[in-house]
Write a protein that holds these residues in place. Sequence first.
Motif, short mmCIF file in Angstrom:
data_model
loop_
_atom_site.label_atom_id
_atom_site.label_comp_id
_atom_site.label_asym_id
_atom_site.label_seq_id
_atom_site.Cartn_x
_atom_site.Cartn_y
_atom_site.Cartn_z
N GLY A 50 0.85 -1.13 -0.16
CA GLY A 50 0.02 -0.10 -0.11
C GLY A 50 0.95 1.29 0.03
N SER A 89 -6.06 0.32 2.24
CA SER A 89 -7.50 0.62 2.25
C SER A 89 -8.45 -0.24 2.89
CB SER A 89 -7.96 0.88 0.60
OG SER A 89 -7.92 -0.51 -0.16
N ASN A 129 -7.80 4.92 3.88
CA ASN A 129 -6.96 4.04 4.74
C ASN A 129 -7.58 3.62 6.00
OD1 ASN A 129 -4.97 3.97 2.73
ND2 ASN A 129 -4.07 5.88 3.54
#
Lengths: 393, 272
Positions: free
Chosen positions: A362, B118, B161
């Motif tokens: 991420g 996420s 997030n």
Amino acid sequence: MAEAQTIPGGSNTSGAIAVAAESTTATRMSAPPSFDVADFPVPHGREEEWRFTPLDRLKGLHDGTAQASGGIKTDVSAPDGVTVEAVGRDDERVGRAGKPVDRVAAQAFSSFEKASVISVPKDAVLTEPVRVSLHGEGGVSYGHTVFDVGAFAEAVIVIDHTGDAVRSANVEFVLGDGAKVTVVSVQDWDDTAVHCSQHNALVGRDATFKSVVVTFGGDVVRLNPRVTYAGPGGEAELYGLYFTDAGQHQEHRLLVDHDTPNCRSNVAYKGALQGDDAHAVWIGDVLIQADATGTDTYELNRNLVLTDGSRVDSVPNLEIETGEIVGAGHASATGRFEDEQLFYLMARGISEQEARRLVVRGFFAELVQQVGLPDVEERLLAKIEAELEASVS
Amino acid sequence: MRQCSSPSHRSPEAPMATLEINDLHVSVEAEDSTGGPTEILRGVDLTVKQGETHAIMGPNGSGKSTLAYSLAGHPKYTITGGSVKLDGEDVLEMSVDERARAGVFLAMQYPVEVPGVSVSNFLRTSATAIRGEAPKLRTWVKEVKEAMERLSIDPKFAERNVNEGFSGGEKKRHEILQLELLKPKIAILDETDSGLDVDALRIVSEGVNRVRESGEVGTLLITHYTRILRYIKPDHVHVFAKGRIAESGGPELADKLEEEGYEQYVKGGATA
């Protein structure tokens, strides 16, 4: 001038914004830029530009004792229309994008045998990337490469470094008016390699330069990506991604010199660190000179510390000599992958390894997307996975 | 014929899941340098069966949250004695993720921010781990969307997030969203009601009640206040004090606490 931030132990962030002050970026260097290695005293480690670097691990690149011994294999694959030449240091196309700014870069300029000039003719739109692969076989080498991209040409350049080497080599990117260039430089060295390189980009009027620097390997990797503008309307995007493991020193020192009106720059570097004595250094200097009205610039550095024992030094510097700009900003932050985050993810059934993977993927996702080349992107993702595997086992 | 949308991979012949806590002792390393571990749980006995709801109520510092985190396996806590079994399996031997996959879910009082991950990616990774296989994308998207709607969570949250920049109420709704999607055998709700306004409390409670109505979850509702018990009716109420259960009873015990407070359990004895 320095801003203090709350950051975890083992990392250090300091930043400065100097407004209409005397040029600190230039004066912080211990000697003015020069092509001649003799103009630079041998560094002892306390100079501003060397204070983070382990000189004793540079294998003599900094003090003249590293004698060129070859041992590097270079492959250039260029699409039709692109020319590749070997030229001398006196060729007029060499050295236009900027002078060496430290002794190691000047040593490279003083020591290379032939410079390689890779030219993309004007108006050419390359459908395939230019690929330069350097594979080290253990020797000391110096080099110089010029990418000369003509007006309104479009090119993607991939420079790939693998194997073991002691190497200092500078790279120039000269962009004609309206040219569009994307450069991906991958430092995927063995963990024994030492690599120093100054990247100079000279961005023509309305040209677009995008650089993606990816550093995984090496014992010491120290890169200086630098940008200046040859005309108004130029745009530079500098992205970087590094994964610093135990014992590695990876240093990225950037300068964007806005000396021309109405140019833009955007810098985003992100790094993950793991293992004892992993050390990442990021220096981001942005200079907006008095003539550079209409400048729009932003720089960012983010670090993700995955384990104890690693260290980050992150130093953004923004120097502004005119108030008539569109925008200027910088941000730097170092975060830890904390036990609490790990606990939270694991409490949802996710294994420790998968949790780290999620967080790191991420973290890097937006930068990997900037590469724009599926094969390179896949390799980067695989590399990130491999680094993570190594950390768990 | 393929079985359609089995919510979990529990075998149909499995007996009612039971969490058995016996004489549990837990210590924590002192945060200051005065050294030495401090015993927080001093012999907890409790059995929670699937379909039951147990409220654990107690004053601050009585060890309620320690019980919750110890059951989930937080590394800060050291088990010094006793046992925890889920359907006979030794929970204390399991790692944190193994406990979750075995069916223990902890809705946290202070959910943690995870930058760079996420919500949608997190939920899917988690569901994949818990269910043992990746949920089919099409049904999964629908499942998440509907669950979010029921909890009045803005669909945009899927792209944010995990917990980053969430308000207190958003974090709690996100916890209950996970509860609904992961369908555990044992749900431990650690002060899920704290910091919620009346509307958020109602939404969150409705979410918990939907999960309870399935009859497949045993709920351990940890709270300081009786307020949430107006929405979520417990079968059993336990008063927690000084690291153990001081009194157990039915819902009427909560009414008594509402009137009399915890004073009688706190006074006369060593401080927790």
